[in-house]
Every structure is written in C-alpha cells, then in structure tokens.
Write an enzyme that holds these catalytic residues in place. Sequence first.
Site, short mmCIF file in Angstrom:
data_model
loop_
_atom_site.label_atom_id
_atom_site.label_comp_id
_atom_site.label_asym_id
_atom_site.label_seq_id
_atom_site.Cartn_x
_atom_site.Cartn_y
_atom_site.Cartn_z
N GLU A 177 0.94 -1.36 0.06
CA GLU A 177 -0.20 -0.07 -0.11
C GLU A 177 0.87 1.27 -0.04
O GLU A 177 1.69 1.47 0.92
CB GLU A 177 -0.88 -0.11 1.22
CG GLU A 177 -1.80 -1.25 1.08
CD GLU A 177 -2.40 -1.62 2.50
OE1 GLU A 177 -2.43 -0.64 3.36
OE2 GLU A 177 -2.98 -2.46 2.82
N ALA A 181 -5.62 -3.98 1.11
CA ALA A 181 -6.52 -5.40 1.34
C ALA A 181 -5.21 -6.33 1.54
O ALA A 181 -4.72 -6.85 0.42
CB ALA A 181 -7.17 -5.61 0.17
N GLU A 182 -4.76 -6.38 2.83
CA GLU A 182 -3.53 -7.31 3.25
C GLU A 182 -3.69 -8.77 2.72
O GLU A 182 -2.94 -9.22 2.17
CB GLU A 182 -3.23 -7.25 4.59
CG GLU A 182 -2.77 -5.81 5.17
CD GLU A 182 -3.63 -4.73 5.10
OE1 GLU A 182 -3.28 -3.51 5.21
OE2 GLU A 182 -5.03 -5.03 5.09
N GLN A 204 2.00 -2.37 5.82
CA GLN A 204 2.07 -0.79 6.16
C GLN A 204 2.43 -0.79 7.72
O GLN A 204 3.35 0.06 8.10
CB GLN A 204 0.77 -0.04 5.87
CG GLN A 204 1.57 1.34 5.68
CD GLN A 204 0.16 2.12 4.97
OE1 GLN A 204 -0.82 2.48 5.73
NE2 GLN A 204 0.32 2.64 3.75
N PHE A 205 1.66 -1.47 8.70
CA PHE A 205 1.91 -1.49 10.06
C PHE A 205 1.74 -2.81 10.68
O PHE A 205 1.07 -3.70 9.77
CB PHE A 205 0.95 -0.44 10.72
CG PHE A 205 1.64 0.93 10.67
CD1 PHE A 205 2.70 1.72 11.52
CD2 PHE A 205 0.93 1.77 9.59
CE1 PHE A 205 2.69 2.96 11.31
CE2 PHE A 205 1.43 3.05 9.51
CZ PHE A 205 2.39 3.71 10.45
N HIS A 246 -1.14 0.27 15.57
CA HIS A 246 0.13 0.65 15.00
C HIS A 246 1.47 0.30 15.61
O HIS A 246 2.56 0.70 15.00
CB HIS A 246 0.20 2.28 14.60
CG HIS A 246 -0.94 2.62 13.53
ND1 HIS A 246 -2.30 2.62 13.92
CD2 HIS A 246 -0.79 3.23 12.11
CE1 HIS A 246 -2.99 3.20 12.54
NE2 HIS A 246 -2.08 3.33 11.78
#
Length: 340
Positions: free
Chosen positions: A45, A75-76, A98-99, A145
């Site tokens: 992403e 959409a992981e 991303q995290f 996060h």
Amino acid sequence: MTATTTTENTATAPATTITMTMAGALNAGLRRALEADPRVLLMGEDIGRLGGVFRITEGLQEAFGVNRVIDAPLAESGIVGTGIGLAIRGFRPVLEMQFDAFVFPAYDQIINQVAKLHTRTAGHQVTPLVIRIPYGGGIGSPEHHSESPESVFAHHAGLRILTPSTPQDAYWAIQEAVAVDDPVIFFEPKRRYWMKGEVNTSERDGDPQRAVVRQVGTDVTLVSYGPLVPTAVEAAEAAAEEGVSVELIDLRSLNPIDFDTIEASVRRTGRLVVAHEAPTFLGLGSEIAARLSERVFYHLEAPVIRVGAFHAPYPAAKIEHHYVPDVDRLLEGIDRALAY
C-alpha cells in the site's frame, strides 16, 4: 550519506563503507535485490509513488517501473494471496504490511498457505516470498500501529523470521530474505528506521540466521533482538559503570533461533537475561528460557530472567514509555540475575 573507501592490501578488493539510516539501508538492499534478479518485485500500500509511509521504497518505482514496484489496494489478504500466486509462478515478491497489526487480515493466508505449501507438496513447491512488517512501539502511533506479533508467527513452522537491529544487518538481511527459496517474515523495528550506522556494502557481517555477540562480557548474558538492541547496548554500558560485565547477544533470526551461540555464552557467564519489546507472557523469551534451562541447567547460577512489556493491550502513545522496556527495566533484570 558519506562514503569512504578503504583497502586492506593490494590483493583484496576495496570495501565500501557508507553511513546511512536503517531506512536507507533497507532501500539500498531492496534496490540491489531488484537489480540482481528480474523476478523480484515489490507490492504494498502506497509503496510506489509515495515510497511507503516510512519511505523505505522511495525512488524504486521510478527506477524499476510500475510493474515491479506495485501500489496495491488496501487489502492485506489480497496482497499476500497475490504474492503466493506470483511465488508459485516463479517470481520473488516482497510484500509490505504498512504497520504491524495490519498483517492480521492476511494471517490466514500466511499460516495456512505460505507456511505450509512446501510441506503440503512434499517439497515440490517452494514459496520464495518476503513479508515486510514494521513493528514495535516508540513512535507515538495510534491504536493498531504499535505491536510486537513476532511470537505469533514464530509458533508456526515453515516461516523464517529475521529482524535487524543495525543498518548493516538491514542492508544484507533483506537481500538474504529475497534470495532464499523459503518464505520469510521480515520484521523491521520502526523506531530504529532513522538510526544511523556504517554499512559495508561489499561484505556482510556473517549469516543473518546466526546470532552475533555485540559486546563480550563475563558476568551475565543479555539476549535481545530488533528494536530493543540499542537499549540493551545502553544498559550494558551502564552496568559496566557499576562494575558488571555484560555479554550482549543480538539474535537477528527469530526462527530459527541460534541457541548454540546463547548456550556458549551462558556456559561462560552462568546467568541469562532475555529482553524484548513484546510482552513477557508467551513471548520468545519464554522459549529461550525453557530451552536454555534444559541445555545448560548445571551451568546456571540463577534462574533465567525475562524482561518485556506487560501482558496488556498496547497503551495510548502518551504512556507507551511505561510499557516498552527501558534501560532501567533491563538493569533491574540484570540485578535480579546477579542477586542469586
């Protein structure tokens, strides 16, 4: 970045040492992997034009094109599922979550597919993909996060797990992760992205699956990894001022774990402290404590001490400094080991 070139003698090639951040080292390592093998591609992403939220992939889409550095939907599970298909077709995808907590929508794909395909096909199908996960706290992030889910993935056979603590290790370990035929979970300590260090771009510091002794000592062995290693270095230095000699081991690999290096150290020191940012309850420190108690029981002068976060959800940013182990918590663990 500043570069210096040194030559030991006329018979050896010059070694190039560059000062860079861990983020820069990861970027350089990924760039080198993309250059070395046309089958390597990146997906995640905002990793293309933006270069990722931490700018790890900055400039790579411009250099290698949109077909090799791919901006994916939010959409992981879809990212990992697509990566599995690409790996089966002969590509070497590097997928970014991303995290840390964002990986869990893809947990089913990782555990039931990525980790098991090689065994399920009796060794005929390899799955050479890398899943990059920024993890840990210390940057004042909101909920979801700042997590340390490494033990969740280490529990499942079939996944290599690497985590660097220095720019040097980050540069070489990401290339090793891309090159191997096994799936790799690559945990990146996000609060260390801006930490600078020397990177030798012509010679790596040993096998990233082997632990490394960061500091030699005689009184107690301190084992850590990833984001807590710089804190452990500070604790070892503070202990030295009080006359305590700490041997510091950086695991680098969380699956497999290099128990031999830990055992050799504990046989010398007689005491072991294991520290990580993740909660101590069912953390990797529990497995290390149990395994070393089995292997060197008669060499231990004290119980193995674990230092970690509390068994509670990660707190709000304002109080995370109470949750993440600091130098004082590590020193208290060392004192407990020496009290016996």
